[in-house]
Design an enzyme around this catalytic site. Structure first.
Site, mmCIF file in Angstrom:
data_model
loop_
_atom_site.group_PDB
_atom_site.id
_atom_site.type_symbol
_atom_site.label_atom_id
_atom_site.label_comp_id
_atom_site.label_asym_id
_atom_site.label_seq_id
_atom_site.Cartn_x
_atom_site.Cartn_y
_atom_site.Cartn_z
ATOM 1 N N GLY A 181 0.832 -1.205 0.000
ATOM 2 C CA GLY A 181 0.000 0.000 0.000
ATOM 3 C C GLY A 181 0.861 1.247 0.000
ATOM 4 N N HIS A 445 11.034 37.768 0.816
ATOM 5 C CA HIS A 445 12.091 37.154 0.004
ATOM 6 C C HIS A 445 13.381 37.078 0.815
ATOM 7 C CE1 HIS A 445 14.533 36.126 -3.461
ATOM 8 N NE2 HIS A 445 15.394 37.053 -3.065
HETATM 9 P P1 NAI Z 1 -4.597 5.002 2.068
HETATM 10 O O1 NAI Z 1 -5.998 4.863 1.665
HETATM 11 O O2 NAI Z 1 -3.961 6.351 2.147
HETATM 12 O O3 NAI Z 1 -3.674 4.143 1.097
HETATM 13 C C1 NAI Z 1 -3.840 2.774 0.920
HETATM 14 C C2 NAI Z 1 -3.121 2.356 -0.329
HETATM 15 O O4 NAI Z 1 -3.138 0.948 -0.428
HETATM 16 C C3 NAI Z 1 -3.785 2.895 -1.592
HETATM 17 O O5 NAI Z 1 -2.779 3.437 -2.397
HETATM 18 C C4 NAI Z 1 -4.416 1.649 -2.207
HETATM 19 O O6 NAI Z 1 -4.493 1.713 -3.599
HETATM 20 C C5 NAI Z 1 -3.454 0.571 -1.742
HETATM 21 N N1 NAI Z 1 -4.024 -0.780 -1.685
HETATM 22 C C6 NAI Z 1 -5.258 -1.143 -1.280
HETATM 23 N N2 NAI Z 1 -5.390 -2.497 -1.328
HETATM 24 C C7 NAI Z 1 -4.196 -2.993 -1.753
HETATM 25 C C8 NAI Z 1 -3.697 -4.293 -2.000
HETATM 26 N N3 NAI Z 1 -4.453 -5.373 -1.788
HETATM 27 N N4 NAI Z 1 -2.422 -4.439 -2.443
HETATM 28 C C9 NAI Z 1 -1.653 -3.333 -2.653
HETATM 29 N N5 NAI Z 1 -2.077 -2.076 -2.441
HETATM 30 C C10 NAI Z 1 -3.327 -1.897 -1.991
HETATM 31 O O7 NAI Z 1 -4.481 4.226 3.458
HETATM 32 P P2 NAI Z 1 -3.347 4.186 4.573
HETATM 33 O O8 NAI Z 1 -2.039 4.666 4.061
HETATM 34 O O9 NAI Z 1 -3.436 2.839 5.158
HETATM 35 O O10 NAI Z 1 -3.878 5.251 5.611
HETATM 36 C C11 NAI Z 1 -5.135 5.049 6.243
HETATM 37 C C12 NAI Z 1 -5.837 6.352 6.460
HETATM 38 O O11 NAI Z 1 -5.130 7.124 7.395
HETATM 39 C C13 NAI Z 1 -5.941 7.149 5.189
HETATM 40 O O12 NAI Z 1 -7.261 7.610 5.029
HETATM 41 C C14 NAI Z 1 -5.010 8.301 5.379
HETATM 42 O O13 NAI Z 1 -5.494 9.501 4.812
HETATM 43 C C15 NAI Z 1 -4.898 8.429 6.885
HETATM 44 N N6 NAI Z 1 -3.554 8.848 7.211
HETATM 45 C C16 NAI Z 1 -3.186 10.119 6.989
HETATM 46 C C17 NAI Z 1 -1.897 10.510 7.215
HETATM 47 C C18 NAI Z 1 -1.518 11.888 6.928
HETATM 48 O O14 NAI Z 1 -2.374 12.739 6.789
HETATM 49 N N7 NAI Z 1 -0.231 12.173 6.836
HETATM 50 C C19 NAI Z 1 -0.880 9.599 7.701
HETATM 51 C C20 NAI Z 1 -1.368 8.282 7.864
HETATM 52 C C21 NAI Z 1 -2.653 7.945 7.618
#
Ligand code: NAI
Length: 466
Positions: A181, A445
């Site tokens: 992911g 700047h």
């Molecule tokens: P995410 O939804 O951001 O990313 C998950 C990724 O995994 C996507 O790119 C998806 O296409 C991929 N994916 C899904 N199933 C898969 C598979 N079977 N095999 C390979 N790839 C696959 O979710 P993430 O990173 O787990 O984060 C969870 C939530 O927490 C998100 O909604 C995110 O916005 C939030 N979060 C926000 C952060 C920030 O604002 N910096 C930091 C960490 C999390």
């Protein structure tokens, strides 16, 4: 114990604890129910905050290991003390979670430690260590957040195949780490462990990393992360995994049907999160969920049962702490009868890689699919004086606006301090500013923020330094 409140909040994450404090400030009798010992939720305990602490430590390690030569500086052999590094992270978490506890107490909110469950639309049962409490309230706010999604092919064992919680607390640097992911969590933690010395491979099912981002920015970030040594398999899925001795053998299949195998020591699965609705008694009291298991709410955060409201990761929308906080404020103020209009439509998002990726508003792909008559201005940090002086000039700003210097539609920043720079763009959009307004705003700047002005100038067709 039986007690009566004006508002009972279930879940003390950023959404819940902020709602509880604000409601108490506005004169409500508030109870906050939390099953974890520490307040602050996923964000403070095992999410945003500890990850940022590790990001900073690993960045400094990378800097002193290999980033100083360009400045003509050297230090004798950078050392890595994992225990001390993790202890620092824990101290930061402790400082913030105990700070939240102090705020909660200062504002007169009563905390109930234990699993909260709805008995009926106006009663919450809390199963705590000292027995069960029954809390009756005029209004109840559900803010229980989200949980990690598990893949059938990669069941978590807490040791070899792990969630971000364990990956934020590895006791030693894995030699080979596989990240499944390439979203926010996957990319941030991939970079942390790569900087600390792991060989990191990222597998992403879609053809783009950070699929929620503007395509160009995601492509630029991919190139930079590859240059730093992270390996990517895009358009690939995990078919199976086998734990053999101390390592995991993972079979991948790409979109073209090609298969391959990767051996690694640990696998971080970061394929998204889902609304955490278990053990809440929602179906018993009749709270309606959508097809993805999220609580359905109206535009006043009311669920299908009027006295129950829900916010944050539990409901549809971006799973971001700052959105949940804003929603918590909105609920608390509306319960107190304040008529503050709170539109939570312009929400920035950040991926804390280096360079950071920050965005607000529409991507170019959104503009295209919505058939908008838009224009795009770009500015690269390599032409920004301040970025060059700091030796941190990778990335670009892209600004999308209506034609002829019109309303700003979206701003995308890949670069140094993007997480801070995005605030200017967010405010501009919130105030309905145009690209011309931004282009005519005097920026100090030399600063990184000039890159935003320059992107706005480019969108208005009058770029100076590009
Ligand atoms: P995410 O939804 O951001 O990313 C998950 C990724 O995994 C996507 O790119 C998806 O296409 C991929 N994916 C899904 N199933 C898969 C598979 N079977 N095999 C390979 N790839 C696959 O979710 P993430 O990173 O787990 O984060 C969870 C939530 O927490 C998100 O909604 C995110 O916005 C939030 N979060 C926000 C952060 C920030 O604002 N910096 C930091 C960490 C999390």
């Amino acid at each position: 114990m039986n007690a009566k409140f004006d508002l009972v909040v279930i879940g003390a994450g950023p959404g819940g604890y902020v709602a509880a404090i604000r409601a108490a400030q506005l004169g409500q009798r508030v109870a906050l129910v939390e099953r974890e010992e520490k307040l602050g939720g996923t964000c403070l305990r095992v999410g945003c905050i500890p990850s940022k602490a590790l990001i900073e430590s690993s960045r400094i390690f990378e800097m002193i290991s290999s980033g100083l030569a360009d400045h003509g500086l050297s230090v004798a052999g950078a050392g890595l003390d994992m225990r001390a590094l993790m202890q620092r992270k824990e101290r930061v978490v402790e400082q913030l979670t105990s700070g939240v506890a102090k705020l909660i107490s200062k504002n007169g909110v009563t905390v109930f430690n234990g699993q909260g469950r709805l008995k009926d639309p106006k009663t919450v049962l809390v199963a705590g260590e000292d027995g069960e409490s029954e809390l009756v309230a005029e209004n109840i706010l559900l803010a229980t957040g989200s949980a990690t999604v598990e893949l059938n092919q990669l069941p978590f064992d807490g040791e070899r195949i792990v969630t971000s919680t364990e990956a934020l607390a590895f006791e030693e640097v894995p030699k080979r780490l596989l990240v499944v992911g390439a979203g926010a969590i996957g990319l941030e933690l991939a970079q942390v462990w790569q900087r600390l010395g792991a060989r990191v491979t990222v597998v992403e099912m879609l053809p783009q990393i950070a699929p929620f981002a503007d395509k160009l920015m995601a492509r630029l970030l991919l190139r930079i992360l590859k240059d730093k040594g992270i390996e990517f398999h895009l358009g690939a899925r995990v078919e199976a995994a086998m734990i053999e001795g101390g390592s995991v053998r993972v079979s991948l299949a790409d979109d073209g049907g090609k298969t391959s195998e990767i051996d690694c020591d640990r696998v971080l699965v970061a394929v998204g999160r889902r609304a955490y609705t278990e053990d809440l008694g929602l179906s018993k009291v009749g709270v309606a969920l959508d097809e993805r298991g999220r609580v359905i709410i109206d535009d006043e955060f009311k669920t299908s049962l009027g006295s129950l409201r829900a916010i944050g990761d539990l409901v549809a929308g971006p799973m971001l702490a700052h959105r949940a906080m804003e929603e918590g404020l909105a609920v608390a103020e509306s319960l107190a009868g304040l008529t503050v209009k709170r539109e939570i439509d312009i929400v920035p998002a950040v991926v804390y890689t280096h360079p950071e990726l920050a965005m607000v508003g529409k991507t170019e792909e959104h503009c295209k699919s919505e058939g908008l008559d838009y224009t795009s201005g770009r500015f690269y940090f390599k032409a920004n004086g301040r970025a060059l002086t700091t030796g941190d000039a990778e990335g670009a700003v892209k600004l999308l606006a209506e034609k002829n210097g019109g309303k700003i539609l979206g701003v995308h920043i890949l670069g140094p301090s993007a997480s801070e720079l995005i605030a200017e763009a967010t405010l501009a959009m919130k105030l309905g500013a145009t690209a011309d307004d931004l282009a005519r705003t005097v920026h100090a700047h030399p600063t990184l923020s000039e890159a935003i002005k320059e992107a706005a100038q480019a969108a208005c067709g009058r770029a100076i330094h590009a």
